[in-house]
Each structure stands twice: as structure tokens, then as C-alpha cells.
Write a protein that holds these residues in place. Structure first.
Motif, PDB file in Angstrom:
ATOM      1  N   VAL A 228       1.281  -2.494  -4.819  1.00 41.03           N
ATOM      2  CA  VAL A 228       0.408  -1.315  -4.845  1.00 41.03           C
ATOM      3  C   VAL A 228      -1.059  -1.728  -4.821  1.00 41.03           C
ATOM      4  O   VAL A 228      -1.422  -2.817  -5.284  1.00 41.03           O
ATOM      5  CB  VAL A 228       0.677  -0.451  -6.103  1.00 41.03           C
ATOM      6  CG1 VAL A 228       2.100   0.044  -6.113  1.00 41.03           C
ATOM      7  CG2 VAL A 228       0.373  -1.218  -7.373  1.00 41.03           C
ATOM      8  N   VAL A 234       1.438   6.853  -0.384  1.00 42.72           N
ATOM      9  CA  VAL A 234       2.829   6.778  -0.842  1.00 42.72           C
ATOM     10  C   VAL A 234       3.513   8.110  -0.571  1.00 42.72           C
ATOM     11  O   VAL A 234       2.855   9.136  -0.395  1.00 42.72           O
ATOM     12  CB  VAL A 234       2.914   6.437  -2.356  1.00 42.72           C
ATOM     13  CG1 VAL A 234       2.347   5.060  -2.642  1.00 42.72           C
ATOM     14  CG2 VAL A 234       2.209   7.503  -3.185  1.00 42.72           C
ATOM     15  N   PHE A 299       7.066   3.736  -2.161  1.00 42.42           N
ATOM     16  CA  PHE A 299       6.015   2.996  -1.492  1.00 42.42           C
ATOM     17  C   PHE A 299       6.313   2.921   0.003  1.00 42.42           C
ATOM     18  O   PHE A 299       7.450   2.675   0.408  1.00 42.42           O
ATOM     19  CB  PHE A 299       5.897   1.570  -2.036  1.00 42.42           C
ATOM     20  CG  PHE A 299       5.622   1.528  -3.508  1.00 42.42           C
ATOM     21  CD1 PHE A 299       4.780   2.471  -4.100  1.00 42.42           C
ATOM     22  CD2 PHE A 299       6.208   0.567  -4.320  1.00 42.42           C
ATOM     23  CE1 PHE A 299       4.517   2.444  -5.445  1.00 42.42           C
ATOM     24  CE2 PHE A 299       5.942   0.538  -5.685  1.00 42.42           C
ATOM     25  CZ  PHE A 299       5.114   1.481  -6.249  1.00 42.42           C
TER      26      PHE A 299
END
Length: 300
Positions: A228, A234, A299
Motif C-alpha cells: 500500500v 483500491v 488492492f
């Protein structure tokens, strides 16, 4: 029969395997939605005379939604204005008070011209001319002295009025704060006061939040941290109420730099992790997302 039995067992096995795969976690992190809430407090003390808001109401920035009794402040302001008016009335009228000396000076100037003409015609002595010139100088000095004294007196009275003007400015500021003005666009989440109740400076009146965008606070494990980064896009999934999921896009706007124990109500991809990191995902709200609603992120 044996072949049919074998086929049936194979089909059942495939079905069970598919079901098991569907039950596996298909998200990387989960959490609940929250908003940036602002508690609006009273800036004045007194009785709330008007307070026109309800929970769930949408407000605009700069909108007046009520006011607090300001009678005593207004009366005090009128008293100060009267004091200033009385004080300034004592200021000397410089032009009027100098008018007598100015008249004497004008007469002396005319006399000087007359004597000067007489001296030229040998009808008057130079001493008479010297005397009138000396008289003119004396009058001018008297004018300058009295003008200076009157200006000092006038300036002193003006300075005495300055603190009163400052007090009026303070009262104007307090009077303005008696108006309850909403400072930001948003939706009223909670209402803490009612009309005709007493308010005091700092007392909470209501809580508001801009729900046009909403924040999903989710938790990830340390192993997921490298995956991240700020401003990363996302996928955000929520229950659509029909047994499925509603998917939208969100942006990671904050990543905690400190680990914390996994909240009891939060599931993570690695359920064995004891320590997790909080992240905030910003989502554009189409009014379907509510504070406290559960959400999952994947993700990209």
C-alpha cells in the motif's frame, strides 16, 4: 451403476470445492465507514431564541440557523455610544474660539496699511508703524498659543473616546457571535441543544459532517504494508442488501505509522496477526454509504 455413482461423487466433490473456494476471504482488509465530524459550539452566553435545525438536515456553509439573546449587549453598546457623544460634545470649536483674535488681527492689518500710507505722506511717524507691527505680532502669537491649547484639549478628548470605540468593536464582535452561523457544508448528525435553553460559551450545539465523501478505516497486517501507498486506488466492496456486493473505487489517504492490536470487530486477511496497521480510504459517497457500515477493500 458404478459409472453413474462415480460421476455423482465427482460432481459433488467439485461442488464442495467450489463452495469452499467461495467461502475463502476475497478481500485484503476490512473496516467500517466514518466521517470527519465537527462539533459546533456556542460562541456566546444567553438564552437560545432560535435554533432551526434537525438531525439529518443538510446545511450550507455561512447559513444562519439561529441566534442567542443579545439584548444586554445591545443596551451596553447604546450606553457607550451615548458616552462617546457626550464626551465629543466637549471638544472645543477651534475656529469659533479663535474668531475674536482673527478679527483683531484683520483690523490691525488694515490699520498697518493705513499708517504705512500716512508715513509715506509724512502724515504719521515711523513709531506709529512700529507700534502697529508689534501689535500684529502679539496678536499672531496669541492666536498660535490659543490654537495650540485648543488642539491639545481636542486631541485629549479624542484619545479619551478611543477606549470607548474599542469597547464598541468588542461588543459588535460579541453581537455577531450571538448569531449561530453554520461554518461548513454537511449533514447534521446530532443535535445537543434546543430553543429556549441556556447556552454558554463553548457549549456544544450540534455535530455536523460532510458526507459527500466518506472514509473507510480498515486494518492491514505488517506483511501487507509494502503493498500500500498514499493515493493508491483500491476497490471497496459493501453489502448491496440483495445478497451481493456493491463495488466502487477508493483512494488511500492515510497510513498509520504505528501498529496496534487487532480490533475485535475487524477481520484481516491474516487472522493470526496480533498487530495491524490502520489505513484510511476516501470514497465518493452517492448517499448509499453510512457511518458505521462495514466495508471491505481489495488492492488493485
Amino acid at each position: 451403476m458404478t459409472n453413474i455413482k462415480t460421476i455423482a461423487i465427482a460432481v459433488s466433490t467439485i461442488f464442495l470445492m467450489t463452495a469452499c473456494n467461495n467461502n475463502k476471504s476475497s478481500f485484503d482488509a476490512s473496516g467500517s465507514f466514518e466521517a470527519e465530524e465537527t462539533i459546533i459550539s456556542s460562541e456566546a452566553s444567553g438564552t437560545i431564541k432560535q435554533f432551526n435545525i434537525e438531525e439529518g438536515q443538510t446545511l450550507k456553509a455561512g447559513e444562519t440557523i439561529g441566534y442567542i439573546d443579545s439584548t444586554q449587549l445591545y443596551l451596553k453598546k447604546k450606553q457607550l455610544e451615548t458616552q462617546i457623544k457626550a464626551l465629543l460634545s466637549k471638544k472645543p470649536n477651534i475656529s469659533v474660539q479663535l474668531s475674536a483674535l482673527q478679527s483683531q488681527l484683520a483690523t490691525a492689518e488694515k490699520e498697518k496699511i493705513r499708517i504705512t500710507n500716512l508715513v509715506k505722506g509724512d502724515a504719521a511717524t515711523t513709531k506709529q508703524l512700529d507700534d502697529i507691527n508689534a501689535n500684529i505680532e502679539v496678536i499672531k502669537k496669541q492666536i498660535d498659543a490659543q490654537k495650540s491649547s485648543l488642539e491639545i484639549s481636542s486631541e485629549g478628548i479624542g484619545k479619551d473616546a478611543t477606549p470607548l470605540y474599542v469597547q464598541i468593536e468588542q461588543l459588535n464582535d460579541q453581537l455577531a457571535k450571538c448569531n449561530i452561523i453554520n461554518p461548513t457544508n454537511g449533514t447534521v448528525l446530532s443535535k445537543y441543544a434546543k430553543q429556549n435553553e441556556m447556552a454558554s460559551t463553548g457549549k456544544a450545539l450540534y455535530k455536523i459532517a460532510d458526507l459527500s465523501t466518506i472514509i473507510l478505516r480498515a486494518y492491514i497486517t505488517g506483511n501487507q504494508l509494502p503493498q500500500v501507498k498514499l493515493n493508491q486506488k483500491v476497490k471497496v466492496n459493501t453489502d448491496d442488501g440483495k445478497g451481493g456486493f456493491k463495488e466502487t473505487e477508493g483512494t488511500i489517504i492515510w497510513i498509520s505509522d504505528k501498529a496496534e492490536f487487532t480490533p475485535k470487530t475487524i477481520q484481516t486477511k491474516d487472522e493470526r496477526a496480533n498487530m495491524v496497521y490502520a489505513i484510511k480510504v476516501k470514497v465518493v459517497n452517492d448517499r448509499s454509504y453510512k457511518i458505521g457500515m462495514y466495508g471491505e477493500i481489495k488492492f488493485q
